[in-house]
Design an enzyme around this catalytic site. Structure first.
Site, PDB file in Angstrom:
ATOM      1  N   LYS A  33       0.866  -1.180   0.000  1.00  0.00           N
ATOM      2  CA  LYS A  33       0.000   0.000   0.000  1.00  0.00           C
ATOM      3  C   LYS A  33       0.896   1.221   0.000  1.00  0.00           C
ATOM      4  O   LYS A  33       2.064   1.147   0.428  1.00  0.00           O
ATOM      5  CB  LYS A  33      -0.875   0.002   1.262  1.00  0.00           C
ATOM      6  CG  LYS A  33      -2.099   0.885   1.158  1.00  0.00           C
ATOM      7  CD  LYS A  33      -3.264   0.194   0.475  1.00  0.00           C
ATOM      8  CE  LYS A  33      -4.425   1.140   0.282  1.00  0.00           C
ATOM      9  NZ  LYS A  33      -5.571   0.497  -0.339  1.00  0.00           N
ATOM     10  N   VAL A  63     -24.350   4.557  -1.104  1.00  0.00           N
ATOM     11  CA  VAL A  63     -24.636   4.159  -2.499  1.00  0.00           C
ATOM     12  C   VAL A  63     -23.774   4.984  -3.450  1.00  0.00           C
ATOM     13  O   VAL A  63     -24.265   5.693  -4.317  1.00  0.00           O
ATOM     14  CB  VAL A  63     -26.147   4.249  -2.837  1.00  0.00           C
ATOM     15  CG1 VAL A  63     -26.883   3.051  -2.288  1.00  0.00           C
ATOM     16  CG2 VAL A  63     -26.776   5.544  -2.316  1.00  0.00           C
ATOM     17  N   GLY A  64     -22.457   4.886  -3.242  1.00  0.00           N
ATOM     18  CA  GLY A  64     -21.491   5.506  -4.143  1.00  0.00           C
ATOM     19  C   GLY A  64     -21.208   4.559  -5.297  1.00  0.00           C
ATOM     20  O   GLY A  64     -22.102   3.888  -5.808  1.00  0.00           O
ATOM     21  N   VAL A  96     -19.590   1.627  -5.489  1.00  0.00           N
ATOM     22  CA  VAL A  96     -19.871   0.205  -5.259  1.00  0.00           C
ATOM     23  C   VAL A  96     -21.348   0.000  -4.873  1.00  0.00           C
ATOM     24  O   VAL A  96     -22.065  -0.800  -5.479  1.00  0.00           O
ATOM     25  CB  VAL A  96     -18.963  -0.390  -4.159  1.00  0.00           C
ATOM     26  CG1 VAL A  96     -19.337  -1.839  -3.890  1.00  0.00           C
ATOM     27  CG2 VAL A  96     -17.502  -0.299  -4.568  1.00  0.00           C
TER      28      VAL A  96
END
Ligand code: NAD
Length: 369
Positions: free
Chosen positions: A91, A192-193, A195
């Protein structure tokens, strides 16, 4: 702990925050002309190059950034291992507010930093970085995933993540209700973006009943328009009486406060690190709710990215994502037979695969070099 530190700007010792864990490498870059301050953490390359996104975030201190990047890198090792991928865990973070600090020169300087790690770390998009950034990084290094499909990449991983959630929900339905169907099931989605919105569309198409929540009214309105979903206040989403609860916003939403209020029979969502503390896995189990572990069910995006290695084709990627169904059932079986939580079973599955790969390397030292 075998940390290695490159180009160290004034910052805390990684030893102080990672004392109880092994990281193969932690590398730092400070580039004065562009203001780039970046850290790459490579947790494990036992299964392959450490792959993980680059988070561009205004951390209040370098110590906070280091804690975040190491925690996230280790999570990627486990996610890839449990998903059966030939990818390790890594990362990166760029410290600063992208709205003020971002420039093409900074992104290119970052790309050269990634190139200098010689393929031990492969970067991708994360919070604060975009597909355009990955495309730009791709001009100075090949160690980047998730570029635009037009450039040979796999594009935005969100639709793949949503598809993986559907497979996980079907596995849960099979386990709880004896049939792998979501028709007439009530699902509450918090967030509810990219994905959660795509998940709502899949579920609506499969005949599920939806309740949705989001702090962004525009996101809610768009999903209601497409699916006829009911709406609930974000603070009450976890308590909605539903078959499934899908946390698709931020992590740490399942806690000692929210777990006693859960109204669902099972939890299947994309948010990373959904449990506020490790003890919450046991709390959920004791409350009689089935928890499908976050990094098992949200692996669709990384499975999609892994397909870039063999030449990306969406149909073939979607076939691979369907494996999440079986992985979820394997985790549930393991939890039951070992008498442990599903979260502990997910970790055990990942650790088993890592141990097997390590043993194989020891027996055949030429492998994985
Ligand atoms: P996104 O930013 O597109 O969507 C998140 C949505 O959650 C936004 O609409 C936001 O308004 C909403 N939100 C924020 N706080 C909320 C709250 N308290 N209650 C309700 N809604 C809230 O992000 P995304 O790409 O859809 O990712 C969602 C989650 O899934 C994140 O935790 C992300 O780390 C994780 N995840 C995403 C992917 C991927 O492929 N995008 C892969 C694995 C994990």
């Amino acid at each position: 702990m075998g940390g290695q530190v490159d180009n160290l700007p004034p910052m805390v010792s990684p030893l102080s925050v990672m004392a109880d864990d092994d990281f193969e490498q932690v590398a730092y870059r400070y580039d004065a002309p562009t203001g780039l301050r970046a850290i790459v953490a490579i947790h494990s390359t036992v299964l392959g190059p450490g792959l993980g996104g680059t988070r561009f975030w205004p951390y209040v201190s370098e110590e906070e950034a280091l804690i975040d990047v190491t925690r996230l890198a280790k999570g990627m090792t486990y996610k890839h291992a449990a998903a059966g991928l030939h990818q390790g865990g890594g990362k990166a973070v760029i410290i600063g507010d992208p709205a003020h600090l971002r420039s093409d020169e900074l992104i290119l300087a970052y790309g050269r930093f990634v190139e200098g790690l010689a393929g031990r770390y492969v970067t991708a998009e994360d919070i604060g970085t975009t597909q355009a950034d990955m495309n730009l990084i791709g001009t100075v290094t090949s160690h980047v995933a998730g570029r635009s499909e037009a450039l040979g990449g796999s594009g935005d991983p969100s639709p793949a993540t949503a598809l993986g959630l559907v497979w996980a929900m079907r596995a849960v339905a099979e386990r709880l209700w004896g049939e792998a169907t979501l028709t007439d099931r009530h699902v509450c989605i918090a967030g509810v973006g990219k994905v959660g919105g795509a998940l709502a569309d899949h579920l609506h198409a499969q005949g599920a009943r939806l309740t949705v929540a989001d702090i962004h009214p525009g996101a809610v309105a768009a999903v209601v328009h497409r699916t006829g979903a009911a709406v609930v206040d974000p603070d009450g989403a976890h308590a909605v009486e539903a078959d499934l609860f899908a946390p698709c916003a931020l992590g740490a939403g399942l806690s000692a406060v929210t777990i006693p209020e859960l109204g669902c029979q099972a939890i299947v969502g994309s948010a990373n690190n959904q449990l506020a503390t490790a003890e919450d896995a046991q709390r959920i189990q004791d409350s009689g709710v089935l928890y499908a572990p976050d990094y098992i069910v949200n692996a669709g995006g990384v499975i999609n990215i892994a397909e870039e290695k063999v030449g990306y084709e969406r149909d073939r990627a979607n076939e691979q994502i369907a494996r999440i169904h079986d992985t979820v059932l394997t985790v549930f079986d393991l939890a039951e037979s070992a008498g442990i939580t599903t979260a502990a079973a997910a970790d055990r599955l990942a650790e088993q695969r890592l141990t097997e790969a390590l043993n194989l390397r020891r027996e055949s030292p030429g492998l994985g070099q």
